[in-house]
Design a protein around this motif. Structure first.
Motif, PDB file in Angstrom:
ATOM      1  N   ASP A 142       0.806  -1.223   0.000  1.00 55.38           N
ATOM      2  CA  ASP A 142       0.000   0.000   0.000  1.00 55.38           C
ATOM      3  C   ASP A 142       0.840   1.276   0.000  1.00 55.38           C
ATOM      4  O   ASP A 142       0.315   2.362   0.216  1.00 55.38           O
ATOM      5  N   ALA A 143       2.156   1.156  -0.264  1.00 56.12           N
ATOM      6  CA  ALA A 143       3.020   2.339  -0.201  1.00 56.12           C
ATOM      7  C   ALA A 143       2.852   3.229  -1.422  1.00 56.12           C
ATOM      8  O   ALA A 143       2.758   2.747  -2.549  1.00 56.12           O
ATOM      9  N   ASP A 144       2.806   4.547  -1.182  1.00 57.60           N
ATOM     10  CA  ASP A 144       2.936   5.532  -2.264  1.00 57.60           C
ATOM     11  C   ASP A 144       4.394   5.941  -2.434  1.00 57.60           C
ATOM     12  O   ASP A 144       4.828   6.307  -3.524  1.00 57.60           O
ATOM     13  N   ILE A 145       5.151   5.885  -1.327  1.00 62.03           N
ATOM     14  CA  ILE A 145       6.586   6.164  -1.319  1.00 62.03           C
ATOM     15  C   ILE A 145       7.232   5.140  -0.394  1.00 62.03           C
ATOM     16  O   ILE A 145       6.702   4.840   0.677  1.00 62.03           O
ATOM     17  N   LEU A 146       8.379   4.601  -0.809  1.00 58.22           N
ATOM     18  CA  LEU A 146       9.080   3.618   0.007  1.00 58.22           C
ATOM     19  C   LEU A 146      10.385   4.225   0.518  1.00 58.22           C
ATOM     20  O   LEU A 146      11.157   4.805  -0.258  1.00 58.22           O
ATOM     21  N   ILE A 147      10.599   4.131   1.827  1.00 58.27           N
ATOM     22  CA  ILE A 147      11.876   4.536   2.410  1.00 58.27           C
ATOM     23  C   ILE A 147      12.652   3.268   2.753  1.00 58.27           C
ATOM     24  O   ILE A 147      12.195   2.439   3.539  1.00 58.27           O
ATOM     25  N   TYR A 148      13.817   3.123   2.109  1.00 54.81           N
ATOM     26  CA  TYR A 148      14.708   2.008   2.426  1.00 54.81           C
ATOM     27  C   TYR A 148      15.842   2.588   3.258  1.00 54.81           C
ATOM     28  O   TYR A 148      16.607   3.430   2.795  1.00 54.81           O
TER      29      TYR A 148
END
Length: 293
Positions: free
Chosen positions: A84-90
């Motif tokens: 459900d991510a719109d933006i992913l922070i790795y």
């Protein structure tokens, strides 16, 4: 005026600073932070509201190879973060070499959404090492924007936040604008007590513990709490209680101080310890504790 809203999900190995980052964004200690691995067991949403945006942050457990059923459930929370991510922070830290799980790593490099790779704990490095790390991660994750940060020192965190707001899609708010999280009050009571156990006990004790808050009664000036600390063996129960109850009393006192800050009210807390053999491998128990959703 247009309004932006979206889900920003934070993933990475254990202990890279995911919870510290989310708390820095939200401005509240929603996720417990200790130096021990597997501190975060659930997927915790923190909501940041502005006049024209709503940022729904998700802090997830550190990625591990599951050894028993509770850890399998923890990794399911991570899998859902991709969906459900719109933006992913790795999030990675200085000196780290990619994820412990290759399937998760492939999901990152082939993601169809914006990926921000945050190189954390740069206050523990020098300029030469930092440049080497940035080059390494540019090659490993070519689809990501890379930000060197120190979540603990708040270095470059406002810049990352600003970039996230730029990338958010136009959307109405998903939650009421005065809401801080999706979790109920009892969840934060449980997490606060669990944090104190992580800090005050060693070896396997913290990992064999789960907290159940059975009573939470809020009056105008005071909140009365009754919580049970669940362990797997009688020997663990004795260690938690300590000599003449001193260890358990310290957990209660430390928890009360933090909970009074969190809720802004006087706290009366009672703690009990019960043995529930092998709860970490019991599907019914895990469901009760919120793992198998």
């Amino acid at each position: 005026m247009s309004h932006k809203a979206g889900f920003v999900n934070i993933i990475g190995n254990p202990n890279v600073g995911k919870s510290t980052l989310m708390n820095a964004f939200v401005g509240e200690r929603l996720s417990i932070i200790t130096s021990k691995a597997q501190t975060t067991r659930h997927r915790i949403l923190g909501i940041v509201n502005g006049e024209d945006f709503q940022l729904v942050l998700s802090d997830t457990p550190g990625i591990i190879k599951p050894a028993y059923e509770m850890q399998e459930s923890m990794m399911n929370f991570v899998k859902s973060a991709f969906e459900d991510a719109d933006i992913l922070i790795y999030m990675v830290e200085i000196g780290e070499q990619d994820l412990k799980d290759e399937a998760f790593f492939n999901k990152i490099i082939y993601a169809k959404i914006p990926v921000l790779l945050l190189l954390n704990k740069i206050d523990n490095s020098n300029q030469e090492q930092l440049e080497e790390q940035v080059s390494f991660w540019k090659e490993k994750v070519p689809n990501a924007e890379i930000f060197p940060i120190s979540a603990l020192q708040n270095f470059n965190v406002p810049e990352v936040f600003g970039r996230i707001i730029e990338l958010l899609p136009e959307s109405p708010a998903y939650y009421p604008k005065d809401q801080l999280t999706d979790k109920p009050e009892r969840f934060f009571v449980n997490e606060t007590i669990r944090e104190k156990i992580l800090l005050n006990y060693s070896k396997e004790i913290p990992y064999a513990v789960e907290i159940v808050t059975e009573e939470f009664h809020e009056d105008e000036n005071i909140i009365r709490i009754r919580s049970v600390i669940m362990v797997e063996r009688d020997t663990q129960k004795g260690i938690i209680i300590g000599h003449k109850g001193a260890a358990l009393k310290k957990v209660g006192m430390d928890s009360r101080i933090d909970l009074e800050k969190f809720f802004g009210k006087q706290i009366h807390i009672e703690l009990y310890v019960k043995v529930n053999k092998n709860w970490r491998s019991n599907a019914n128990m895990l469901k009760r504790f919120g793992y198998n959703q």
